[in-house]
Design an enzyme around this catalytic site. Structure first.
Site, mmCIF file in Angstrom:
data_model
loop_
_atom_site.group_PDB
_atom_site.id
_atom_site.type_symbol
_atom_site.label_atom_id
_atom_site.label_comp_id
_atom_site.label_asym_id
_atom_site.label_seq_id
_atom_site.Cartn_x
_atom_site.Cartn_y
_atom_site.Cartn_z
ATOM 1 N N SER A 39 0.801 -1.230 0.000
ATOM 2 C CA SER A 39 0.000 0.000 0.000
ATOM 3 C C SER A 39 0.832 1.277 0.000
ATOM 4 O O SER A 39 0.335 2.336 -0.376
ATOM 5 C CB SER A 39 -0.949 0.018 1.205
ATOM 6 O OG SER A 39 -0.205 -0.028 2.410
ATOM 7 N N ASP A 329 -2.765 8.738 7.563
ATOM 8 C CA ASP A 329 -3.741 7.856 8.204
ATOM 9 C C ASP A 329 -2.995 6.978 9.215
ATOM 10 O O ASP A 329 -1.803 7.208 9.461
ATOM 11 C CB ASP A 329 -4.526 7.051 7.144
ATOM 12 C CG ASP A 329 -3.679 6.010 6.417
ATOM 13 O OD1 ASP A 329 -2.538 5.746 6.835
ATOM 14 O OD2 ASP A 329 -4.173 5.439 5.422
ATOM 15 N N HIS A 332 0.061 5.276 6.995
ATOM 16 C CA HIS A 332 0.768 5.796 5.823
ATOM 17 C C HIS A 332 1.197 7.254 5.980
ATOM 18 O O HIS A 332 0.445 8.061 6.512
ATOM 19 C CB HIS A 332 -0.125 5.662 4.581
ATOM 20 C CG HIS A 332 -0.569 4.258 4.334
ATOM 21 N ND1 HIS A 332 -1.791 3.780 4.776
ATOM 22 C CD2 HIS A 332 0.053 3.224 3.728
ATOM 23 C CE1 HIS A 332 -1.898 2.504 4.435
ATOM 24 N NE2 HIS A 332 -0.796 2.138 3.801
#
Length: 368
Positions: A39, A329, A332
């Site tokens: 991600s 977040d 990240h």
């Protein structure tokens, strides 16, 4: 020679110089870029999958040029976007995007998928994600598509001259070994043995990339896994990083560097470049104010302690200024933090990049 002839000759020289400049710039910008991993580097592949590992709704993308969620786990640009910017290339499209065809294929492709790891059992809770073995299969498929477009020889040249980024490892701890108490992997392996196993599996992946023609591969280690807001929310009393996950990073990253050095030695060339993402992150995590952040503990978007619980959703707390938060977040970095990380990739000394930084690579490759 009369004036008209001189002007025509001068104009011809100018035209030749302009053509040469266009050719040289075109060559520099023509370098393809390929991205593999999780991600941290996924730019939208998971949008095309039935999976819970998605970043396809507000407020993701709030600072992206379109101000819309793109599948990037960021408020704006992610690490591959910023690398593309720095090497003078347009951003790569997700491999699963229907727009990735024709001339767009020559820019490269992003094969990354949120939730994946080195191991196939990492991220099984996300159900349908593109595991690394599948990403490599897609890379083979990509090469066939490009060969059909520009011929086998030119396609091979494009692959050999490309820059490749691979980011793996974090999920093998966060979404596997430490996902639940007494996970299957933690019952099977003590942590040091698990790391040795991960490195042995990562070796196969990097060797396969080489076999598929990759000749400049940027390999990032894990960041400080215990310092992300999600881990602080679960394990921290006073904002200290989670010791178990920090130990995992401390074991994994030096062994990954050792692997990179071993592979380069065996091949006899600096194919693989190690990027110390742990140090790049720790710089601003340990001293956020020095980098213009107000906090490196609280996520911009989230809920609960440190905004580290659950997902970033329209119902989450949302900070008004993303540029002063190191984390976007619970897991990240913000776009601004990503820019700082890429800066160390570009110009960092051997503390960050081994055996050389990205600027040096670009310079060396432009001379061949």
């Amino acid at each position: 020679m009369d004036d008209k002839k001189r002007i025509r000759a001068f104009d011809s020289c100018i035209l030749i110089i302009v053509c040469l400049i266009i050719f040289v710039v075109g060559e520099a910008e023509g370098r393809a870029f390929f991205v593999f991993g999780d991600s941290l580097v996924d730019n939208g592949n998971n949008n095309y999958l039935l999976t819970t590992a998605r970043a396809d709704s507000y407020p993701y993308g709030i600072d992206y040029p379109t101000h819309r969620a793109t599948g990037r786990f960021s408020n704006g640009l992610n690490i591959p976007d910023i690398i593309s910017e720095r090497i003078g290339s347009e951003p790569t499209l997700p491999y699963l995007s229907p727009q990735l065809n024709g001339e767009r294929l020559l820019v490269g492709a992003n094969f990354a998928s949120a939730g994946i790891g080195i191991l196939n059992d990492t991220g099984i809770q996300f159900i349908n994600i593109i595991r690394i073995s599948r990403q490599l299969q897609y890379f083979e498929q990509y090469q066939q598509r490009v060969s059909a477009l520009i011929g086998v020889e030119q396609a091979q040249r494009l692959i050999n001259q490309a820059l490749v980024l691979i980011t793996l490892g974090g999920n093998d701890f966060v979404n596997n070994y430490y996902l639940i108490p007494f996970s299957a992997r933690s019952r099977q392996f003590a942590l040091p043995d698990y790391v040795v196993y991960l490195i042995s599996e990562y070796r196969k992946i990097l060797v396969r990339l080489y076999e598929l023609g990759a000749r400049r591969v940027l390999v990032t280690g894990t960041g400080p896994l215990g310092c992300v807001p999600a881990e602080l929310a679960q394990h921290s009393r006073n904002g200290e990083c989670a010791a178990d996950l920090q130990r995992a990073s401390d074991l994994f990253n030096p062994q990954l560097l050792q692997l990179v050095n071993q592979l380069n030695s065996e091949i006899g060339s600096n194919i693989f470049i190690s990027a110390n993402a742990f140090q790049s992150n720790m710089d601003f995590i340990s001293n956020p104010q020095a980098y213009g952040f107000v906090t490196s503990k609280v996520a911009c978007c989230g809920q609960g302690p440190y905004n580290g619980i659950g997902l970033c959703t329209p119902a989450s707390n949302l900070c008004p200024n993303r540029d002063v938060y190191a984390f976007w977040d619970p897991f990240h970095p913000s776009e601004r933090a990503n820019r700082l990380i890429v800066e160390t990739f570009m110009i960092g000394d051997t503390k960050y990049m081994n055996p050389m930084n990205l600027s040096t690579i670009m310079h060396l490759d432009s001379m061949t």
